[in-house]
Design a protein around this motif. Structure first.
Motif, PDB file in Angstrom:
ATOM      1  N   SER A  90     -19.691  -1.752 -13.941  1.00 42.36           N
ATOM      2  CA  SER A  90     -19.062  -2.554 -15.127  1.00 42.36           C
ATOM      3  C   SER A  90     -18.723  -3.804 -14.420  1.00 42.36           C
ATOM      4  O   SER A  90     -18.338  -4.579 -15.343  1.00 42.36           O
ATOM      5  CB  SER A  90     -18.029  -1.915 -15.685  1.00 42.36           C
ATOM      6  OG  SER A  90     -16.999  -1.255 -14.730  1.00 42.36           O
TER       7      SER A  90
ATOM      8  N   ARG B 131     -18.546 -10.218 -13.886  1.00 43.30           N
ATOM      9  CA  ARG B 131     -19.034 -11.024 -12.908  1.00 43.30           C
ATOM     10  C   ARG B 131     -19.997 -12.102 -13.794  1.00 43.30           C
ATOM     11  O   ARG B 131     -19.880 -13.435 -13.565  1.00 43.30           O
ATOM     12  CB  ARG B 131     -19.881 -10.654 -11.587  1.00 43.30           C
ATOM     13  CG  ARG B 131     -18.832 -10.066 -10.789  1.00 43.30           C
ATOM     14  CD  ARG B 131     -19.772  -9.316  -9.741  1.00 43.30           C
ATOM     15  NE  ARG B 131     -18.728  -8.544  -8.647  1.00 43.30           N
ATOM     16  CZ  ARG B 131     -18.391  -9.210  -7.425  1.00 43.30           C
ATOM     17  NH1 ARG B 131     -19.030 -10.402  -7.096  1.00 43.30           N
ATOM     18  NH2 ARG B 131     -17.720  -8.600  -6.528  1.00 43.30           N
TER      19      ARG B 131
ATOM     20  N   SER C 130     -12.246 -11.283 -11.666  1.00 42.27           N
ATOM     21  CA  SER C 130     -10.997 -10.805 -11.733  1.00 42.27           C
ATOM     22  C   SER C 130      -9.895 -11.612 -12.596  1.00 42.27           C
ATOM     23  O   SER C 130      -9.094 -11.171 -13.176  1.00 42.27           O
ATOM     24  CB  SER C 130     -10.335 -10.370 -10.437  1.00 42.27           C
ATOM     25  OG  SER C 130      -9.695 -11.299  -9.874  1.00 42.27           O
TER      26      SER C 130
ATOM     27  N   ALA D 291     -11.120 -10.904 -16.176  1.00 42.91           N
ATOM     28  CA  ALA D 291     -10.940  -9.584 -16.585  1.00 42.91           C
ATOM     29  C   ALA D 291      -9.536  -9.261 -16.929  1.00 42.91           C
ATOM     30  O   ALA D 291      -9.574  -8.123 -17.578  1.00 42.91           O
ATOM     31  CB  ALA D 291     -11.257  -8.611 -15.540  1.00 42.91           C
TER      32      ALA D 291
ATOM     33  N   ARG E 246     -12.022  -7.807 -22.520  1.00 38.91           N
ATOM     34  CA  ARG E 246     -12.292  -6.489 -22.320  1.00 38.91           C
ATOM     35  C   ARG E 246     -12.724  -5.781 -23.543  1.00 38.91           C
ATOM     36  O   ARG E 246     -13.613  -4.719 -23.476  1.00 38.91           O
ATOM     37  CB  ARG E 246     -10.997  -5.919 -21.807  1.00 38.91           C
ATOM     38  CG  ARG E 246     -10.440  -6.571 -20.633  1.00 38.91           C
ATOM     39  CD  ARG E 246      -9.483  -5.789 -19.934  1.00 38.91           C
ATOM     40  NE  ARG E 246     -10.219  -4.570 -19.103  1.00 38.91           N
ATOM     41  CZ  ARG E 246     -10.732  -4.530 -18.045  1.00 38.91           C
ATOM     42  NH1 ARG E 246     -10.707  -5.852 -17.252  1.00 38.91           N
ATOM     43  NH2 ARG E 246     -11.497  -3.671 -17.517  1.00 38.91           N
TER      44      ARG E 246
ATOM     45  N   ARG F  17     -12.867  -0.194 -12.671  1.00 36.33           N
ATOM     46  CA  ARG F  17     -11.347  -0.217 -12.632  1.00 36.33           C
ATOM     47  C   ARG F  17     -10.892   0.523 -13.629  1.00 36.33           C
ATOM     48  O   ARG F  17      -9.802   1.173 -13.686  1.00 36.33           O
ATOM     49  CB  ARG F  17     -10.873  -1.645 -12.870  1.00 36.33           C
ATOM     50  CG  ARG F  17     -11.603  -2.535 -11.719  1.00 36.33           C
ATOM     51  CD  ARG F  17     -11.172  -2.327 -10.436  1.00 36.33           C
ATOM     52  NE  ARG F  17     -11.340  -3.418  -9.499  1.00 36.33           N
ATOM     53  CZ  ARG F  17     -12.699  -3.466  -9.195  1.00 36.33           C
ATOM     54  NH1 ARG F  17     -13.697  -2.867  -9.659  1.00 36.33           N
ATOM     55  NH2 ARG F  17     -13.037  -4.766  -8.153  1.00 36.33           N
ATOM     56  N   ASP F  18     -11.366   0.666 -14.859  1.00 36.37           N
ATOM     57  CA  ASP F  18     -10.974   1.438 -16.301  1.00 36.37           C
ATOM     58  C   ASP F  18     -12.003   2.383 -16.584  1.00 36.37           C
ATOM     59  O   ASP F  18     -11.885   2.721 -17.896  1.00 36.37           O
ATOM     60  CB  ASP F  18     -10.276   0.313 -17.244  1.00 36.37           C
ATOM     61  CG  ASP F  18     -11.866  -0.442 -17.719  1.00 36.37           C
ATOM     62  OD1 ASP F  18     -12.657  -0.444 -16.939  1.00 36.37           O
ATOM     63  OD2 ASP F  18     -11.465  -1.020 -18.663  1.00 36.37           O
TER      64      ASP F  18
ATOM     65  N   ARG G  14      -6.957 -10.220  -5.324  1.00 36.80           N
ATOM     66  CA  ARG G  14      -7.749  -9.446  -6.449  1.00 36.80           C
ATOM     67  C   ARG G  14      -7.009  -8.087  -6.850  1.00 36.80           C
ATOM     68  O   ARG G  14      -6.862  -7.579  -7.754  1.00 36.80           O
ATOM     69  CB  ARG G  14      -8.950  -9.123  -6.238  1.00 36.80           C
ATOM     70  CG  ARG G  14      -9.892 -10.612  -6.558  1.00 36.80           C
ATOM     71  CD  ARG G  14     -11.516 -10.232  -6.035  1.00 36.80           C
ATOM     72  NE  ARG G  14     -11.882  -9.201  -6.430  1.00 36.80           N
ATOM     73  CZ  ARG G  14     -13.495  -8.788  -6.092  1.00 36.80           C
ATOM     74  NH1 ARG G  14     -13.795  -9.654  -5.134  1.00 36.80           N
ATOM     75  NH2 ARG G  14     -13.822  -8.019  -6.845  1.00 36.80           N
TER      76      ARG G  14
ATOM     77  N   ASP H 250      -5.739  -6.980 -10.358  1.00 39.87           N
ATOM     78  CA  ASP H 250      -6.388  -5.972 -11.162  1.00 39.87           C
ATOM     79  C   ASP H 250      -5.082  -4.946 -11.349  1.00 39.87           C
ATOM     80  O   ASP H 250      -5.176  -4.328 -12.457  1.00 39.87           O
ATOM     81  CB  ASP H 250      -7.362  -5.239 -10.120  1.00 39.87           C
ATOM     82  CG  ASP H 250      -8.645  -6.134 -10.122  1.00 39.87           C
ATOM     83  OD1 ASP H 250      -8.352  -7.354 -10.812  1.00 39.87           O
ATOM     84  OD2 ASP H 250      -9.456  -5.758  -9.436  1.00 39.87           O
TER      85      ASP H 250
ATOM     86  N   ARG I 203      -2.185  -6.479 -14.104  1.00 37.04           N
ATOM     87  CA  ARG I 203      -2.528  -7.041 -15.439  1.00 37.04           C
ATOM     88  C   ARG I 203      -1.826  -6.116 -16.521  1.00 37.04           C
ATOM     89  O   ARG I 203      -2.166  -4.745 -16.344  1.00 37.04           O
ATOM     90  CB  ARG I 203      -3.925  -7.300 -15.404  1.00 37.04           C
ATOM     91  CG  ARG I 203      -4.929  -6.212 -15.720  1.00 37.04           C
ATOM     92  CD  ARG I 203      -6.210  -6.676 -15.726  1.00 37.04           C
ATOM     93  NE  ARG I 203      -6.987  -5.313 -15.439  1.00 37.04           N
ATOM     94  CZ  ARG I 203      -8.306  -5.521 -15.037  1.00 37.04           C
ATOM     95  NH1 ARG I 203      -9.019  -6.351 -14.389  1.00 37.04           N
ATOM     96  NH2 ARG I 203      -8.973  -4.329 -14.995  1.00 37.04           N
TER      97      ARG I 203
HETATM   98  O1  C5P Z   1     -16.389  -4.395  -9.074  1.00 32.98           O
HETATM   99  P1  C5P Z   1     -16.443  -5.722  -8.781  1.00 32.98           P
HETATM  100  O2  C5P Z   1     -15.764  -6.378  -7.646  1.00 32.98           O
HETATM  101  O3  C5P Z   1     -17.688  -6.222  -8.944  1.00 32.98           O
HETATM  102  O4  C5P Z   1     -15.646  -6.407 -10.030  1.00 32.98           O
HETATM  103  C1  C5P Z   1     -15.232  -7.644  -9.960  1.00 32.98           C
HETATM  104  C2  C5P Z   1     -13.769  -8.016 -10.757  1.00 32.98           C
HETATM  105  O5  C5P Z   1     -14.210  -7.490 -12.139  1.00 32.98           O
HETATM  106  C3  C5P Z   1     -12.813  -6.853 -10.478  1.00 32.98           C
HETATM  107  O6  C5P Z   1     -11.968  -7.505  -9.407  1.00 32.98           O
HETATM  108  C4  C5P Z   1     -11.987  -6.625 -11.574  1.00 32.98           C
HETATM  109  O7  C5P Z   1     -11.096  -7.523 -11.692  1.00 32.98           O
HETATM  110  C5  C5P Z   1     -13.037  -6.854 -12.903  1.00 32.98           C
HETATM  111  N1  C5P Z   1     -13.219  -5.514 -13.291  1.00 32.98           N
HETATM  112  C6  C5P Z   1     -12.521  -5.018 -14.307  1.00 32.98           C
HETATM  113  N2  C5P Z   1     -12.787  -3.713 -15.068  1.00 32.98           N
HETATM  114  C7  C5P Z   1     -13.821  -3.268 -14.627  1.00 32.98           C
HETATM  115  C8  C5P Z   1     -14.601  -3.725 -13.575  1.00 32.98           C
HETATM  116  C9  C5P Z   1     -14.380  -4.882 -12.892  1.00 32.98           C
HETATM  117  O8  C5P Z   1     -11.439  -5.541 -14.641  1.00 32.98           O
HETATM  118  N3  C5P Z   1     -14.235  -2.037 -15.135  1.00 32.98           N
END
Ligand code: C5P
Length: 222
Positions: A36, A41, A97, A100, A106, A127-128, A177, A181, A184
């Motif tokens: 996710s 990204r 981030s 996000a 979202r 993350r969620d 980050r 994360d 928020r």
């Molecule tokens: O996992 P990754 O480092 O690729 O994620 C990049 C950013 O995307 C995280 O720092 C986070 O802020 C956001 N993210 C999120 N929810 C998710 C996956 C990633 O907010 N489910």
């Protein structure tokens, strides 16, 4: 909706090893894999290309709805162009981030994430996953490692990919980050009440994979 199809949700902070471990667990079980973080990204990357301000919640969310994002053989495609390398940079991790934090974005990505939940099962990392996207997941893992170990792993990963890397700046970016994360308002990084905590500082990747698989077997037969 997701009850019939098993989902393993793996959440945790940046560079905790989630992606590698989730992909391997998915391979062993023959399940689909959802990265996710890659979605956020891609949105950060696409918004930057289009000169959309990462802080503009509505504009980012509206633009995200128009994007065609696909995963094929471990590669990430935006409107049929392979952008896997472009989104794996530290800059896009930071951008992800930032975008996000926006609740409208979202919300715009929920349906796409649900569409990955297909038979025979899904391993989803982010993350969620266990708290918001797949709250009915069969197994929830919260994967962590100390900031220093995560910074070292990220450093080695970047060097391995022939990208330039500076340990001190990776460490401070990770701390920044993590803070964003966790703090928020919308879907913060938090361990689900029914998640299993897996601390990976002392574990190899294959040991961590085995712990996840053992917990999954256990859940299936309990
Ligand atoms: O996992 P990754 O480092 O690729 O994620 C990049 C950013 O995307 C995280 O720092 C986070 O802020 C956001 N993210 C999120 N929810 C998710 C996956 C990633 O907010 N489910």
């Amino acid at each position: 909706m997701h009850n019939a199809i098993p989902v393993i949700a793996i959440d945790g902070p940046s560079a905790s090893g989630k992606g590698t471990i989730a992909q391997l667990v998915a391979d062993v079980l023959g399940f689909a894999y959802l990265d996710s973080g890659a979605l956020y990204r891609v949105v950060a990357f696409a918004a930057q290309q289009k000169n959309i301000d990462w802080n503009d919640a509505e504009a980012v969310a509206e633009y995200a709805k128009t994007l065609n994002i696909q995963f094929k053989n471990g590669q990430v495609y935006l409107n049929a162009t392979d952008i896997s390398d472009e989104i794996r940079t530290e800059a896009m991790g930071k951008g992800a981030s930032q975008v996000a934090v926006h609740a409208p974005l979202r919300a715009a990505l929920v349906e796409l994430q649900h569409s990955f939940c297909q038979s025979p099962g899904l391993v989803a990392d982010g993350r969620d996953m266990g708290t918001v996207i797949f709250p009915e997941a069969s197994l929830k893992i919260f994967l962590t490692a100390s900031t220093e170990v995560r910074a070292k792993r990220r450093y080695q990963q970047l060097i391995g990919n022939n990208q330039s890397a500076n340990y001190e700046s990776i460490l401070s970016d990770l701390q920044e980050r993590d803070a964003r994360d966790k703090n928020r308002a919308s879907a913060p990084l938090i361990m689900a009440k029914d998640a299993i905590l897996l601390e990976t500082d002392q574990l190899t990747i294959s040991e961590a994979v085995n712990v996840v698989l053992q917990n999954y077997q256990h859940k299936m037969y309990e």
